[in-house]
Scaffold this active site. Sequence first.
Site, PDB file in Angstrom:
ATOM      1  N   HIS A  43       0.858  -1.187   0.000  1.00  0.00           N
ATOM      2  CA  HIS A  43       0.000   0.000   0.000  1.00  0.00           C
ATOM      3  C   HIS A  43       0.895   1.238   0.000  1.00  0.00           C
ATOM      4  O   HIS A  43       1.914   1.267   0.693  1.00  0.00           O
ATOM      5  CB  HIS A  43      -0.846   0.075   1.276  1.00  0.00           C
ATOM      6  CG  HIS A  43      -1.816  -1.046   1.455  1.00  0.00           C
ATOM      7  ND1 HIS A  43      -3.147  -0.831   1.728  1.00  0.00           N
ATOM      8  CD2 HIS A  43      -1.665  -2.397   1.431  1.00  0.00           C
ATOM      9  CE1 HIS A  43      -3.769  -1.991   1.864  1.00  0.00           C
ATOM     10  NE2 HIS A  43      -2.882  -2.961   1.696  1.00  0.00           N
ATOM     11  N   TYR A  81      -5.988  -7.364  -1.616  1.00  0.00           N
ATOM     12  CA  TYR A  81      -6.154  -6.185  -2.475  1.00  0.00           C
ATOM     13  C   TYR A  81      -5.575  -6.441  -3.857  1.00  0.00           C
ATOM     14  O   TYR A  81      -4.766  -7.355  -4.060  1.00  0.00           O
ATOM     15  CB  TYR A  81      -5.501  -4.950  -1.847  1.00  0.00           C
ATOM     16  CG  TYR A  81      -4.062  -5.114  -1.409  1.00  0.00           C
ATOM     17  CD1 TYR A  81      -3.000  -4.792  -2.247  1.00  0.00           C
ATOM     18  CD2 TYR A  81      -3.762  -5.572  -0.126  1.00  0.00           C
ATOM     19  CE1 TYR A  81      -1.689  -4.922  -1.832  1.00  0.00           C
ATOM     20  CE2 TYR A  81      -2.452  -5.709   0.303  1.00  0.00           C
ATOM     21  CZ  TYR A  81      -1.418  -5.379  -0.558  1.00  0.00           C
ATOM     22  OH  TYR A  81      -0.114  -5.520  -0.137  1.00  0.00           O
TER      23      TYR A  81
END
Length: 382
Positions: free
Chosen positions: A47, A215
Amino acid sequence: MRGRQKIAIVGAGLGGAAAATLLQQAGFDVEVFEQAPAFTRLGAGIHIGPNVMKIFRRMGLEQKLELMGSHPDFWFSRDGNTGDYLSRIPLGEFARREYGAAYITIHRGDLHALQIEAIQPGTVHFGKRLEKIVDEGDQVRLDFADGTHTVADIVIGADGIHSKIREELLGAEAPIYSGWVAHRALIRGVNLAQHADVFEPCVKWWSEDRHMMVYYTTGKRDEYYFVTGVPHEAWDFQGAFVDSSQEEMRAAFEGYHPTVQKLIDATESITKWPLRNRNPLPLWSRGRLVLLGDACHPMKPHMAQGACMAIEDAAMLTRCLQETGLSDHRTAFALYEANRKERASQVQSVSNANTWLYSQEDPAWVYGYDLYGQQLESGEAA
């Protein structure tokens, strides 16, 4: 007579690569020494919060990253068994508006390749395993396993949790095994398409003692990634990681939501990694040596901010060296620690506790942070 002042960076990971580019952009002469013979696209996601996208903006990489990465509209936290929503943290356009930059998820290897490309050609030297550090008074000599050496005015240890620079400063000490492992897998989009489930762009599935963070890692959303945190009594394997399996995952996540079971079914290859840690260090620098990233504040990856903290370190260290000049590196290092230690230690503590975004909370203290908007706090030279 000595030539131009030089900075040596040991370690060309995300933090070291960021430091190299930022320091070069600031006009410093930099060389980077990496023990790996080359880099490969390792199977891991990452991220990048708005706090660090603002640093990539300074580096001229923000737009490329935005095109490469996935842009989740929310971070969802869900009960691993029932699927009930525990939190819905707005990202997407909300992040741009409130925090000043995008929030993306991306493949770590793609990010790393972009960072390495941004460094001036000839700067990064691969296959350089550091063996010895010699303080020569007005410079530091680094001796490498291949028989070569270099000298520099300062040395930045960006060489990770097993840092040789940290060892030079504080003595040899193995990192602490946390009692947890992380399973990692990249799942091809075509495998997901075989299931009717909705696979959310950024979701963390939780239960009492374990979790799974999932994700997308590309803007095309053709690659889905999961990383877990699972209790594991001892790590008695050789190497950085070992192979895992669907069977091991099914046992670890027995009773979890059907969508999680479909994810496990869709995997082709799974690896298992030990999660290691260190207690906060008493110092980040001494003499001509200074640490950044996992070399000085490693953490379990449960906030998705470990690499972000290393990149923030690189940006702040560059700011401090610009402020003082390389000749007054001691003041720069004291400034750097004074302006980084509290924030990095707070993130380290929250990350290790594994409570981040479990319930609805305001993440602005992390994502809204603008390193370049912070007034430098004074530090006392070591």
